[in-house]
Design an enzyme around this catalytic site. Structure first.
Site, mmCIF file in Angstrom:
data_model
loop_
_atom_site.group_PDB
_atom_site.id
_atom_site.type_symbol
_atom_site.label_atom_id
_atom_site.label_comp_id
_atom_site.label_asym_id
_atom_site.label_seq_id
_atom_site.Cartn_x
_atom_site.Cartn_y
_atom_site.Cartn_z
ATOM 1 N N TYR A 162 10.053 1.478 14.925
ATOM 2 C CA TYR A 162 9.340 1.244 16.183
ATOM 3 C C TYR A 162 10.325 0.777 17.257
ATOM 4 O O TYR A 162 11.362 0.192 16.939
ATOM 5 C CB TYR A 162 8.251 0.186 15.977
ATOM 6 C CG TYR A 162 7.221 0.566 14.943
ATOM 7 C CD1 TYR A 162 6.225 1.495 15.233
ATOM 8 C CD2 TYR A 162 7.243 -0.006 13.681
ATOM 9 C CE1 TYR A 162 5.268 1.836 14.284
ATOM 10 C CE2 TYR A 162 6.294 0.333 12.729
ATOM 11 C CZ TYR A 162 5.309 1.252 13.039
ATOM 12 O OH TYR A 162 4.375 1.588 12.099
ATOM 13 N N ARG A 165 11.005 -3.379 17.312
ATOM 14 C CA ARG A 165 11.041 -4.232 16.123
ATOM 15 C C ARG A 165 11.749 -3.539 14.962
ATOM 16 O O ARG A 165 11.875 -2.322 14.942
ATOM 17 C CB ARG A 165 9.632 -4.662 15.715
ATOM 18 C CG ARG A 165 8.614 -3.564 15.641
ATOM 19 C CD ARG A 165 7.236 -4.163 15.942
ATOM 20 N NE ARG A 165 6.165 -3.202 15.719
ATOM 21 C CZ ARG A 165 5.773 -2.321 16.631
ATOM 22 N NH1 ARG A 165 6.400 -2.257 17.801
ATOM 23 N NH2 ARG A 165 4.794 -1.483 16.368
ATOM 24 N N CYS A 178 3.324 -5.614 -8.029
ATOM 25 C CA CYS A 178 2.031 -4.942 -7.887
ATOM 26 C C CYS A 178 2.194 -3.494 -8.356
ATOM 27 O O CYS A 178 3.192 -2.851 -8.022
ATOM 28 C CB CYS A 178 1.589 -4.957 -6.430
ATOM 29 S SG CYS A 178 1.843 -6.542 -5.626
ATOM 30 N N CYS A 181 2.834 -0.684 -5.484
ATOM 31 C CA CYS A 181 3.783 -1.075 -4.429
ATOM 32 C C CYS A 181 4.365 0.126 -3.678
ATOM 33 O O CYS A 181 4.945 1.033 -4.282
ATOM 34 C CB CYS A 181 4.905 -1.885 -5.056
ATOM 35 S SG CYS A 181 6.187 -2.307 -3.877
ATOM 36 N N ARG A 183 6.983 0.149 -2.002
ATOM 37 C CA ARG A 183 8.445 0.178 -2.191
ATOM 38 C C ARG A 183 8.809 0.160 -3.669
ATOM 39 O O ARG A 183 9.835 -0.407 -4.066
ATOM 40 C CB ARG A 183 9.092 -0.991 -1.453
ATOM 41 C CG ARG A 183 8.768 -0.960 0.015
ATOM 42 C CD ARG A 183 9.817 -1.554 0.918
ATOM 43 N NE ARG A 183 9.358 -1.356 2.277
ATOM 44 C CZ ARG A 183 8.657 -2.267 2.958
ATOM 45 N NH1 ARG A 183 8.395 -3.431 2.417
ATOM 46 N NH2 ARG A 183 8.237 -1.994 4.175
ATOM 47 N N ASP A 343 -0.720 3.803 -0.055
ATOM 48 C CA ASP A 343 0.303 4.849 0.133
ATOM 49 C C ASP A 343 0.452 5.691 -1.136
ATOM 50 O O ASP A 343 0.355 5.170 -2.250
ATOM 51 C CB ASP A 343 1.654 4.202 0.486
ATOM 52 C CG ASP A 343 1.614 3.544 1.852
ATOM 53 O OD1 ASP A 343 0.987 4.102 2.761
ATOM 54 O OD2 ASP A 343 2.196 2.445 1.999
ATOM 55 N N ASP A 380 -0.503 4.316 7.046
ATOM 56 C CA ASP A 380 0.914 4.397 7.382
ATOM 57 C C ASP A 380 1.284 5.858 7.177
ATOM 58 O O ASP A 380 1.286 6.354 6.043
ATOM 59 C CB ASP A 380 1.726 3.469 6.457
ATOM 60 C CG ASP A 380 2.711 2.630 7.239
ATOM 61 O OD1 ASP A 380 3.200 3.128 8.271
ATOM 62 O OD2 ASP A 380 2.987 1.493 6.819
ATOM 63 N N LYS A 387 2.175 3.235 11.652
ATOM 64 C CA LYS A 387 0.776 2.876 11.355
ATOM 65 C C LYS A 387 -0.158 3.543 12.365
ATOM 66 O O LYS A 387 0.027 3.403 13.577
ATOM 67 C CB LYS A 387 0.588 1.365 11.412
ATOM 68 C CG LYS A 387 1.336 0.645 10.327
ATOM 69 C CD LYS A 387 1.088 -0.850 10.411
ATOM 70 C CE LYS A 387 1.997 -1.587 9.453
ATOM 71 N NZ LYS A 387 3.423 -1.490 9.842
#
Ligand code: SF4
Length: 422
Positions: A162, A165, A178, A181, A183, A343, A380, A387
């Site tokens: 972005y 940021r 998790c 995940c 990643r 995702d 995403d 997003k």
């Protein structure tokens, strides 16, 4: 009863960090307080009824101070199938996954394990932590790096997608892993993400050379698995960059390892305001006295808290479940911030819901509970599009008179556009 961990410690968050460069002394001169005892009696974290029962059953010779020590929790985390089988009755689906090649490691803190049903394989928290054979099933739309972060990474472990940021992947370590995940291709993999100061320096240099970056999100892995002094090093380096206005931390630690939110940690964090925190919550069963205590401590330090929740089939994909989570979050001063479509990582089909589920949840919240309890539902975009928010269709028609709008009860109202007289 003695746990297998009391006989043999095979790994811990600390052991993983031991391979990293030595901890750097805080630039502010403040000593790390990570080894300090917890605050006085009135400030000791509570032990909720659920974890108390678990502790009495499996760690009866462990003191409350030990149980409330985050390093003790990390060192006694469940990381092997032998340990998992000791605490939980495993199903065939779960047992079968013991022999598969894992894309993700397993780690569950004793505290978080105490919230898992020992028998019911469909219990929401259990589904997010204990591997199942379904993780082996691959779908064509699934990708190891579904958000294309590696293509938007100008230097290792920094994603600049972005305009204003940047995402800084500070470590590959999490307090608990998790099963869904995003990643999963990099967490716990030392060749992909590590806390090397050489890597950090390159990322910090990039940020300092890009004045358009005014907001840095520290994520990973989980930044709060690092020591206070290591975190402080990073925060102080970021604060030395004049154009970095906001620092954010993305973490699941307050949920799976609330003992980590010590007075020492909070003392470090609050020196680097404005600092915000996005906490990864999944289910209302996670809102325990321990978590309420941790979030209160963070909020009292002036840290704005938001929640990030991944929409998961059979875990939180009912309006009532999410509404309860959102309402309980507000009670502990956490603003429901994002609800993410899951995702498409490899082996995630058993977790992914239709997009309509997320819209149904937002529709079931808007008008029925406080606006503060309503998150942004986002996808995403695969491949790195960022997003994209989705809303139920509240605009029935737009015509020359204005907007025909549908409210939460399904009633229609015409909103007339102002007539431009100037
Ligand atoms: S805490 Fe976050 S980074 Fe770690 S495994 Fe869970 S989703 Fe992944």
């Amino acid at each position: 009863m003695r746990s297998p961990r009391s006989l043999s410690l095979t790994s811990s968050v600390h052991e993983e960090n031991e391979t990293e460069p030595p901890v750097v002394v805080s630039t502010s001169g403040t000593e790390s307080q990570e080894n300090s005892p917890e605050p006085g009696p009135n400030l000791s974290p509570p032990i909720g009824e659920v974890s108390k029962r678990f502790k009495e059953r499996y760690f009866s010779d462990t003191s409350n101070d030990q149980w409330n020590n985050w390093q003790w929790q990390s060192a006694h985390s469940i990381t092997t199938w032998q340990e998992l089988g000791y605490y939980f009755t495993l199903s065939e689906q779960e047992m079968m996954s013991a022999h598969m090649e894992k894309r993700l490691p397993m780690r569950i803190t004793p505290y978080y394990a105490s919230l898992i049903d020992p028998v019911n394989t469909l219990q929401p928290i259990r589904r997010t932590m204990i591997p199942v054979q379904d993780e082996l099933l691959l779908s064509p739309e699934e990708k190891a790096d579904p958000l294309g972060e590696e293509n938007q990474s100008p230097v290792p472990q920094l994603v600049h997608r972005y305009p204003d940021r940047a995402l800084f992947l500070t470590t590959g370590v999490c307090a608990a892993y998790c099963r869904y995940c995003t990643r999963s291709h990099m967490v716990s993999k030392k060749d992909k993400v590590h806390s090397s100061l050489v890597v950090w320096d390159a990322a910090l240099k990039y940020i300092s050379e890009h004045p358009e970056i005014r907001d840095v999100l520290l994520s990973g892995g989980d930044p709060l698995t690092m020591s206070d002094s290591r975190l402080e090093y990073l925060l102080s380096r970021l604060r030395q960059i004049p154009h970095v206005e906001i620092i954010r931390i993305g973490t699941k630690v307050p949920v799976v390892l609330p003992q980590r939110i010590t007075e020492g940690l909070v003392g470090v964090l609050k020196k680097y305001h404005p600092l915000l925190m996005s906490i990864h919550f999944t289910h209302p069963d996670e809102i325990t006295p321990e978590v309420a205590f941790a979030c209160t401590r963070l909020a009292d330090a002036g840290i704005p808290l938001g929640s990030q929740t991944v929409l998961l089939k059979g875990v939180n994909d009912e309006v009532e479940v999410y509404r309860k989570l959102a309402q309980q979050l507000l009670k502990i001063r956490v603003k429901p911030y994002y609800l993410y479509q899951c995702d498409p990582i490899p082996g995630s089909a058993h977790f992914r819901t239709p997009v309509s589920k997320g819209l149904e949840i937002i529709q079931g919240l808007r008008g029925f509970t406080s606006g503060y309890a309503i998150p942004h539902f986002v996808i995403d975009a695969p491949g790195g599009g960022g997003k994209i928010p989705l809303l139920p269709d509240y605009v029935a028609e737009r015509n020359s008179e204005g907007y025909l709008l549908r409210n939460y009860e399904g009633k229609y109202f015409l909103y007339r556009e102002p007539i431009d007289q100037f």
